[in-house]
Design an enzyme around this catalytic site. Structure first.
Site, PDB file in Angstrom:
ATOM      1  N   LEU A  90      33.867  34.041 -57.527  1.00 51.76           N
ATOM      2  CA  LEU A  90      32.437  34.327 -57.384  1.00 51.76           C
ATOM      3  C   LEU A  90      31.830  34.792 -58.697  1.00 51.76           C
ATOM      4  CD1 LEU A  90      32.349  36.123 -53.891  1.00 51.76           C
ATOM      5  CD2 LEU A  90      31.819  33.730 -54.408  1.00 51.76           C
ATOM      6  N   CYS A  91      32.231  34.155 -59.794  1.00 51.54           N
ATOM      7  CA  CYS A  91      31.686  34.499 -61.108  1.00 51.54           C
ATOM      8  C   CYS A  91      31.343  33.237 -61.895  1.00 51.54           C
ATOM      9  CB  CYS A  91      32.634  35.397 -61.885  1.00 51.54           C
ATOM     10  SG  CYS A  91      34.342  34.860 -61.925  1.00 51.54           S
ATOM     11  N   GLY A  92      30.752  32.274 -61.193  1.00 47.98           N
ATOM     12  CA  GLY A  92      30.295  31.063 -61.857  1.00 47.98           C
ATOM     13  C   GLY A  92      31.440  30.271 -62.471  1.00 47.98           C
TER      14      GLY A  92
END
Length: 291
Positions: A90-92
């Protein structure tokens, strides 16, 4: 066409998702400040350390008595790639960009006939590379239980790498991480740590001539292992800031996308409700006219 109940449930679901992404964005912003301060505070020390080491290395360049960590084994046949990523997603594109750079390096080395070995630091890097390169894995470092990264974590990783080098398991070691630039920009970086490479770092002598006691070789033999740990620690700090910056940006985008989706679903809900009311009115009027 979805029913009014389905649309209402979907709107509530997206609203719940928006609350979560907004909360994650705020948490990432709070963590980013501390991580950024740590990463930026470590840079002057690392740069100064490398400058001093570059001066010492230049003094013993070409000497047969130079430490093995500096002159290398004389071969580059076996390459160890240390892929450093996050434990969470969930950090691109933070994790995938580092893994992509490592895959490109591995493919290029294999095309040259080199032997490639991979050591992963962080769960996401291992997951991203195990399908294609799982047979090349030689180890994994799990930092999922570490709440705050410290120099001791870097020392443990460095000891593992150095023991493998002393055991003749590889000739060249390269670490892969993301250098923090700002919230929206994290630069995937490859840095050779064994043999020690100082790139274009200029020796920090200040124009003075130094006479070392003990000699340069003895000082380098003591400092080079610390240099490996320092480079790894700096990479871990850069990764920590990059991860939080990428997560903050990704959650901000997700929050805004959720808001846009809520607006679209609300318009669709209102139109569907209006159509239902219109149909009911038509039925009432038609029934009245029939009577």
């Amino acid at each position: 066409m979805p029913s009014l109940k389905d649309l209402k449930n979907r709107i509530e679901s997206v609203k719940s998702t928006r609350k979560i992404t907004k909360a994650m964005q705020m948490v990432a912003a709070a963590k980013l400040r501390r991580a950024q301060e740590s990463a930026e505070a470590s840079r002057p020390y690392a740069e100064r350390f490398n400058a001093v080491m570059a001066g010492l290395a230049a003094a013993v360049e070409g000497s047969d008595s130079a430490p093995l960590l500096l002159r290398g084994t004389g071969s580059d046949q076996v390459q160890l790639l240390i892929v450093m990523t996050a434990e969470r997603g969930l950090c691109g594109g933070f994790n995938s960009n580092i893994a992509k750079l490592a895959r490109q390096k591995a493919d290029a080395l294999k095309a040259q006939g080199k032997t490639v070995k991979i050591l992963t630091v962080g769960k996401k890097g291992r997951d991203a590379m195990k399908r294609e390169y799982g047979d090349l894995f030689v180890g994994h470092v799990d930092l999922s239980e570490v709440k705050s990264l410290g120099y001791s974590n870097a020392q443990d990783i460095a000891k593992d790498i150095l023991s493998r080098f002393d055991g003749g398991e590889f000739d060249v070691a390269t670490i892969f991480y993301a250098k923090f630039q700002n919230v929206v920009t994290q630069i995937p970086t490859a840095q050779q740590v064994i043999p020690a490479s100082f790139g274009e770092v200029e020796a920090d002598t200040g124009g003075a001539v130094y006479d070392y006691e003990p000699g340069e070789e003895q000082i380098l033999a003591d400092l080079l292992p610390r240099g490996v740990a320092t480079q790894i620690f700096s990479a871990l700090l850069e990764n920590g800031a990059s991860e939080q910056g990428a997560r903050m940006s990704a959650m901000d985008n997700a929050t805004r996308n959720a808001g846009e989706m809520i607006d679209k679903l609300t318009i669709q809900f209102n139109r569907s409700r209006q159509a239902v009311i219109t149909n009911e009115l038509i039925e009432i009027i038609s029934g009245a006219e029939a009577l």
